[in-house]
Design a protein around this motif. Structure first.
Motif, PDB file in Angstrom:
ATOM      1  N   LEU A   1      -0.971  -3.823  -2.527  1.00  0.00           N
ATOM      2  CA  LEU A   1      -2.113  -4.682  -2.784  1.00  0.00           C
ATOM      3  C   LEU A   1      -2.120  -5.061  -4.251  1.00  0.00           C
ATOM      4  O   LEU A   1      -1.772  -4.257  -5.100  1.00  0.00           O
ATOM      5  CB  LEU A   1      -3.420  -3.948  -2.481  1.00  0.00           C
ATOM      6  N   LYS A   2      -2.552  -6.263  -4.539  1.00  0.00           N
ATOM      7  CA  LYS A   2      -2.745  -6.713  -5.920  1.00  0.00           C
ATOM      8  C   LYS A   2      -4.085  -7.437  -5.990  1.00  0.00           C
ATOM      9  O   LYS A   2      -4.491  -8.067  -5.026  1.00  0.00           O
ATOM     10  CB  LYS A   2      -1.626  -7.659  -6.340  1.00  0.00           C
ATOM     11  N   SER A  39       1.400   5.939   3.233  1.00  0.00           N
ATOM     12  CA  SER A  39       0.732   6.764   4.240  1.00  0.00           C
ATOM     13  C   SER A  39       0.194   5.988   5.454  1.00  0.00           C
ATOM     14  O   SER A  39      -0.423   6.582   6.322  1.00  0.00           O
ATOM     15  CB  SER A  39      -0.421   7.531   3.593  1.00  0.00           C
ATOM     16  N   LEU A  40       0.441   4.680   5.517  1.00  0.00           N
ATOM     17  CA  LEU A  40      -0.060   3.886   6.636  1.00  0.00           C
ATOM     18  C   LEU A  40       1.054   3.618   7.642  1.00  0.00           C
ATOM     19  O   LEU A  40       2.226   3.597   7.294  1.00  0.00           O
ATOM     20  CB  LEU A  40      -0.642   2.570   6.128  1.00  0.00           C
ATOM     21  N   ASP A  44       1.153  -2.639  11.153  1.00  0.00           N
ATOM     22  CA  ASP A  44      -0.203  -2.463  11.679  1.00  0.00           C
ATOM     23  C   ASP A  44      -1.183  -3.155  10.736  1.00  0.00           C
ATOM     24  O   ASP A  44      -0.869  -3.396   9.572  1.00  0.00           O
ATOM     25  CB  ASP A  44      -0.530  -0.972  11.793  1.00  0.00           C
ATOM     26  N   GLU A  45      -2.379  -3.489  11.236  1.00  0.00           N
ATOM     27  CA  GLU A  45      -3.392  -4.147  10.403  1.00  0.00           C
ATOM     28  C   GLU A  45      -4.438  -3.146   9.925  1.00  0.00           C
ATOM     29  O   GLU A  45      -4.838  -2.252  10.666  1.00  0.00           O
ATOM     30  CB  GLU A  45      -4.076  -5.267  11.187  1.00  0.00           C
ATOM     31  N   TYR A  46      -4.886  -3.364   8.686  1.00  0.00           N
ATOM     32  CA  TYR A  46      -5.898  -2.514   8.070  1.00  0.00           C
ATOM     33  C   TYR A  46      -6.882  -3.381   7.306  1.00  0.00           C
ATOM     34  O   TYR A  46      -6.522  -4.419   6.761  1.00  0.00           O
ATOM     35  CB  TYR A  46      -5.248  -1.524   7.094  1.00  0.00           C
ATOM     36  N   SER A  47      -8.126  -2.907   7.220  1.00  0.00           N
ATOM     37  CA  SER A  47      -9.155  -3.556   6.422  1.00  0.00           C
ATOM     38  C   SER A  47      -9.326  -2.739   5.140  1.00  0.00           C
ATOM     39  O   SER A  47      -9.592  -1.533   5.196  1.00  0.00           O
ATOM     40  CB  SER A  47     -10.470  -3.607   7.208  1.00  0.00           C
ATOM     41  N   VAL A  68      -5.063  -6.600   5.890  1.00  0.00           N
ATOM     42  CA  VAL A  68      -3.653  -6.623   5.483  1.00  0.00           C
ATOM     43  C   VAL A  68      -2.807  -6.088   6.625  1.00  0.00           C
ATOM     44  O   VAL A  68      -3.272  -5.308   7.441  1.00  0.00           O
ATOM     45  CB  VAL A  68      -3.410  -5.802   4.210  1.00  0.00           C
ATOM     46  N   ARG A  69      -1.569  -6.515   6.676  1.00  0.00           N
ATOM     47  CA  ARG A  69      -0.607  -6.003   7.651  1.00  0.00           C
ATOM     48  C   ARG A  69       0.495  -5.315   6.885  1.00  0.00           C
ATOM     49  O   ARG A  69       1.071  -5.874   5.958  1.00  0.00           O
ATOM     50  CB  ARG A  69      -0.031  -7.106   8.520  1.00  0.00           C
ATOM     51  N   THR A  70       0.787  -4.065   7.281  1.00  0.00           N
ATOM     52  CA  THR A  70       1.856  -3.324   6.652  1.00  0.00           C
ATOM     53  C   THR A  70       3.215  -3.851   7.122  1.00  0.00           C
ATOM     54  O   THR A  70       3.320  -4.464   8.180  1.00  0.00           O
ATOM     55  CB  THR A  70       1.752  -1.819   6.976  1.00  0.00           C
TER      56      THR A  70
END
Length: 73
Positions: A1-2, A39-40, A44-47, A68-70
């Motif tokens: 992330l930035k 660690s994710l 997969d998608e995360y908020s 975001v999608r890893t």
């Protein structure tokens, strides 16, 4: 992330939060304007949201969450 810097001059760290089961969990912090974690789960998608913490320990409101999608394996 930035992300872009908080405009306050006395920011010392940023905290990163992950939305999980309708609540936010801190997954890390950094003094930089970017954060990486291993660690994710892949692909997969995360908020995620970010806060800024100043030299006195005062924490800002959370940013608007982004999804975001890893990266895949």
């Amino acid at each position: 992330l930035k992300w872009k810097p908080n405009p306050e001059p006395d920011i010392v760290t940023y905290k990163i939060y992950l939305r999980s089961f309708f609540r936010d969990k801190e997954i890390g912090s950094t003094g930089e304007l970017e954060f990486t974690t291993e660690s994710l789960k892949p692909d997969d998608e995360y908020s995620v949201s970010v806060t800024a913490v100043d030299k006195d320990g005062l924490e800002s409101e959370k940013s608007e969450p982004i999804t975001v999608r890893t990266l895949g394996q």
